[in-house]
Scaffold this active site. Structure first.
Site, PDB file in Angstrom:
ATOM      1  N   GLU A  53       5.031  14.973   2.927  1.00  0.00           N
ATOM      2  CA  GLU A  53       5.796  13.741   3.180  1.00  0.00           C
ATOM      3  C   GLU A  53       5.984  13.056   1.831  1.00  0.00           C
ATOM      4  OE1 GLU A  53       6.640  12.959   6.245  1.00  0.00           O
ATOM      5  OE2 GLU A  53       5.347  14.296   7.410  1.00  0.00           O
ATOM      6  N   CYS A  61       6.843   3.889   0.978  1.00  0.00           N
ATOM      7  CA  CYS A  61       7.872   4.920   0.920  1.00  0.00           C
ATOM      8  C   CYS A  61       9.090   4.478   1.725  1.00  0.00           C
ATOM      9  CB  CYS A  61       7.337   6.233   1.441  1.00  0.00           C
ATOM     10  SG  CYS A  61       6.604   6.059   3.055  1.00  0.00           S
TER      11      CYS A  61
HETATM   12  P1  NAD Z   1       1.110  10.934  -6.065  1.00  0.00           P
HETATM   13  O1  NAD Z   1       1.987  12.085  -5.752  1.00  0.00           O
HETATM   14  O2  NAD Z   1       0.964  10.522  -7.472  1.00  0.00           O
HETATM   15  O3  NAD Z   1      -0.373  11.201  -5.530  1.00  0.00           O
HETATM   16  C1  NAD Z   1      -0.626  11.562  -4.203  1.00  0.00           C
HETATM   17  C2  NAD Z   1      -1.917  12.377  -4.144  1.00  0.00           C
HETATM   18  O4  NAD Z   1      -1.693  13.623  -4.808  1.00  0.00           O
HETATM   19  C3  NAD Z   1      -3.106  11.725  -4.818  1.00  0.00           C
HETATM   20  O5  NAD Z   1      -4.265  11.932  -4.042  1.00  0.00           O
HETATM   21  C4  NAD Z   1      -3.201  12.488  -6.132  1.00  0.00           C
HETATM   22  O6  NAD Z   1      -4.501  12.520  -6.671  1.00  0.00           O
HETATM   23  C5  NAD Z   1      -2.783  13.865  -5.695  1.00  0.00           C
HETATM   24  N1  NAD Z   1      -2.302  14.739  -6.786  1.00  0.00           N
HETATM   25  C6  NAD Z   1      -1.811  14.392  -7.994  1.00  0.00           C
HETATM   26  N2  NAD Z   1      -1.500  15.491  -8.706  1.00  0.00           N
HETATM   27  C7  NAD Z   1      -1.803  16.559  -7.934  1.00  0.00           C
HETATM   28  C8  NAD Z   1      -1.684  17.962  -8.099  1.00  0.00           C
HETATM   29  N3  NAD Z   1      -1.193  18.497  -9.219  1.00  0.00           N
HETATM   30  N4  NAD Z   1      -2.069  18.760  -7.079  1.00  0.00           N
HETATM   31  C9  NAD Z   1      -2.529  18.248  -5.918  1.00  0.00           C
HETATM   32  N5  NAD Z   1      -2.672  16.920  -5.724  1.00  0.00           N
HETATM   33  C10 NAD Z   1      -2.304  16.080  -6.705  1.00  0.00           C
HETATM   34  O7  NAD Z   1       1.640   9.711  -5.159  1.00  0.00           O
HETATM   35  P2  NAD Z   1       1.074   8.224  -5.057  1.00  0.00           P
HETATM   36  O8  NAD Z   1       1.418   7.472  -6.283  1.00  0.00           O
HETATM   37  O9  NAD Z   1      -0.334   8.243  -4.603  1.00  0.00           O
HETATM   38  O10 NAD Z   1       1.943   7.674  -3.825  1.00  0.00           O
HETATM   39  C11 NAD Z   1       3.233   7.175  -3.963  1.00  0.00           C
HETATM   40  C12 NAD Z   1       4.268   8.187  -3.498  1.00  0.00           C
HETATM   41  O11 NAD Z   1       3.973   8.578  -2.170  1.00  0.00           O
HETATM   42  C13 NAD Z   1       5.674   7.616  -3.446  1.00  0.00           C
HETATM   43  O12 NAD Z   1       6.573   8.577  -3.926  1.00  0.00           O
HETATM   44  C14 NAD Z   1       5.891   7.368  -1.957  1.00  0.00           C
HETATM   45  O13 NAD Z   1       7.246   7.334  -1.561  1.00  0.00           O
HETATM   46  C15 NAD Z   1       5.145   8.488  -1.350  1.00  0.00           C
HETATM   47  N6  NAD Z   1       4.759   8.217   0.039  1.00  0.00           N
HETATM   48  C16 NAD Z   1       5.419   8.868   1.048  1.00  0.00           C
HETATM   49  C17 NAD Z   1       5.101   8.585   2.361  1.00  0.00           C
HETATM   50  C18 NAD Z   1       5.797   9.282   3.502  1.00  0.00           C
HETATM   51  O14 NAD Z   1       5.334   9.183   4.636  1.00  0.00           O
HETATM   52  N7  NAD Z   1       6.881   9.988   3.268  1.00  0.00           N
HETATM   53  C19 NAD Z   1       4.102   7.647   2.643  1.00  0.00           C
HETATM   54  C20 NAD Z   1       3.453   7.015   1.579  1.00  0.00           C
HETATM   55  C21 NAD Z   1       3.777   7.316   0.280  1.00  0.00           C
END
Ligand code: NAD
Length: 526
Positions: A285, A319
């Site tokens: 997501e 999001c």
């Molecule tokens: P992010 O992608 O930076 O991090 C999300 C998670 O991924 C964290 O736990 C992080 O530690 C982990 N991560 C980072 N690098 C990784 C890798 N290489 N491999 C595996 N895991 C890794 O996102 P964020 O800043 O935490 O959240 C914001 C983003 O999330 C925005 O783009 C937002 O739109 C999206 N979001 C989407 C929804 C939805 O339902 N579509 C809901 C909430 C947030």
């Protein structure tokens, strides 16, 4: 028969007793700030040499939480623990797994103000939004518990001489990777679905919200989760993420976060590694660039309120947040005028102050990114609204900004900013407005303010986002009422809190038995 699912009501902070309870929780949590969150593998607590420190975004002089960050070796062991727990959890009756989740929801209810108070300090979430996040986590547990009981009944299609049965089984060890912006609800939603379906989990909370994520681990333990069925792995995404994603024993990855990380996970998970026995299922997501269309005949007062709430709620860090408003024809100038007036009502302050309408953003990186987009906005558009943080506050504060006359192909209209920055675009007519609204890689949420039944019908058909809202704000989806999730580059997977979500965590099996009894071998007891 079990009562139909209903959403957990949000706390009414107009009631003085609730205000008092929240203040009390904030004061108790303040005493505990800086606590260190452990790693939990196979039911045992561990630490590591790497301690992560997380400042309070509202006041960076204060340490909100600390966490032991897992090493690659600990990540590998967490997957091993989940793998070893798989057979036992798979064979635990679905009703027992569902009952466990209902106990987790009760535990969240018991600690509701405490969890909300930690959100205030750890991720700068204002009171109401923090409370709503806990309520949503409770909803996910109860909704998926009900859903699993529905799916657990096998579908039988027997014909003379032949028995047929269709049923679901879990997939295997699941890795749950969550963002910080709904720090309890999203982690819990993905984990609850995996667990109730019979998949042991490795929970990887976001770096920024480790303490809040730990409430899920604590609640699972209080509810009696067997060791190894849930493992808690705080850590840096870049370090432990690839170890978890690439492990050949992992059957499923449920990820919510940014497009860049989500796409890299999809790529890595597609590669079959030595020892791997199945194709990994990835649910991802991702982000959005959500638009609200304001029709020429819209009630502009309503539209301004809905747009503002959608754009600045939790500082635009949802999001589902609105980051583009597309205004049709002659409504453009009056809408811009009212919006630039209305934005002045925003009050920027610390999240712990209940009068705050715009708190800080999550960390320094976010603050710097949003300030950069503010500069881009000044080059690409015309600044028509700005509210600055009051001076003297040492936190990750940013101004709320509204830009008019933004070019549709510019950065402001194309890139996810994830902050309180709004672009206003002019459309000639509804056809033009729909073309602009659809002109993005994403398809998460969208909205329309209109009083024309014909235009509403057309937008329902043609504005193809995952969640479309008409004449209301575009944030705040509720479990079961508004199953949530996007399409295109906003993600793959079916909607969270909806009737198809659990199916992604399950494998269907069909068993056919011929019962034309031509004689069975006698069993030994006969
Ligand atoms: P992010 O992608 O930076 O991090 C999300 C998670 O991924 C964290 O736990 C992080 O530690 C982990 N991560 C980072 N690098 C990784 C890798 N290489 N491999 C595996 N895991 C890794 O996102 P964020 O800043 O935490 O959240 C914001 C983003 O999330 C925005 O783009 C937002 O739109 C999206 N979001 C989407 C929804 C939805 O339902 N579509 C809901 C909430 C947030």
């Amino acid at each position: 028969m079990r009562a139909a699912f209903h959403n957990e009501p949000e706390t009414d902070f107009a009631v003085s007793e609730n205000q008092e309870r929240m203040r009390q929780a904030l004061s108790e949590v303040r005493e505990r700030l800086g606590e260190t969150v452990p790693i939990v593998i196979g039911g045992k607590r561990e630490d590591s040499a790497h301690t992560w420190e997380r400042p309070d975004p509202s006041d960076t002089a204060r340490m909100a939480s600390r966490a032991s960050f897992a090493t690659a070796e600990q990540a590998e062991r967490a997957v091993r623990a989940a793998h070893e727990a798989f057979a036992g959890w798979r064979d635990t009756p679905a009703e027992e797994r569902a009952a466990l989740l209902r106990r987790v929801a009760e535990e969240f209810g018991r600690r509701r103000f405490e969890i909300a108070a930690w959100q205030v300090y750890e991720v700068g979430k204002p009171w109401r939004e923090a409370d709503a996040d806990v309520a949503e986590a409770m909803d996910f547990c109860r909704f998926y518990a009900d859903e699993m009981e529905r799916l657990a009944a096998p579908r039988k299609r027997n014909v003379p001489g032949e028995w047929n049965e269709y049923f679901y089984e879990p997939r295997g060890p699941a890795v749950i990777i969550a963002p910080w912006n709904f720090p309890l609800a999203i982690l819990t939603g993905m984990a609850a679905a995996a667990l109730v379906a019979g998949n042991p989990v490795v929970l990887k909370p976001s770096e920024q919200s480790t303490r809040v994520g730990y409430f899920l681990m604590e609640a699972l333990e209080a509810a009696g989760v067997p060791p190894g069925v849930a493992n808690f792995l705080p850590g840096e995404g870049e370090t432990v993420g690839p170890v978890l994603v690439n492990d050949p024993r992992v059957a499923l990855i449920a990820f919510t976060g940014s497009k860049a990380v989500g796409l890299s996970i999809l790529r890595d998970a597609a590669e079959v590694r030595p020892g791997q026995r199945e194709i990994k299922r990835v649910i991802a997501e991702l982000g959005g660039k959500n638009a609200i269309v304001v029709d020429e005949d819209a009630d502009l007062d309503e539209a301004v309120l809905g747009v503002l709430a959608s754009a600045v709620g939790y500082a635009g860090q949802k999001c589902s947040a609105c980051s583009r408003v597309i205004v049709v024809g002659s409504a453009y100038e009056p809408f811009c005028a009212r919006l630039s007036e209305a934005i002045k009502s925003i009050r920027i302050g610390p999240a712990e102050d209940p009068a705050t309408t715009l708190g800080p953003v999550v960390d320094r990186d976010a603050q710097e990114r949003i300030l950069r987009y503010g500069e881009v906005g000044k080059q690409e558009g015309r600044l028509i609204g700005q509210v600055d943080p009051p001076g003297g506050m040492a936190g990750y504060y940013v101004p709320a900004l509204v830009f008019a006359d933004c070019p549709p192909d510019g950065k402001l209209c194309q890139e996810e900013i994830f902050g309180p920055v709004l672009a206003v675009l002019r459309a000639r007519d509804l056809t033009d407005a729909l073309a602009l609204a659809e002109d993005t890689q994403y398809a998460l949420t969208g909205g329309l303010y209109s009083r024309s039944p014909e235009n509403i019908a057309r937008v329902r058909r043609e504005f193809r986002v995952g969640n479309l809202y008409i004449n209301r704000k575009i944030t705040g989806a509720l479990v079961d009422r508004q199953p949530f999730g996007g399409a295109r580059l906003s993600g793959v997977g079916s909607k969270a809190g909806g009737p198809d979500y659990l199916l992604q965590f399950l494998v269907p099996r069909t068993i056919t038995e011929s019962v034309m009894r031509r004689g069975f071998a006698p069993s030994e007891e006969m």
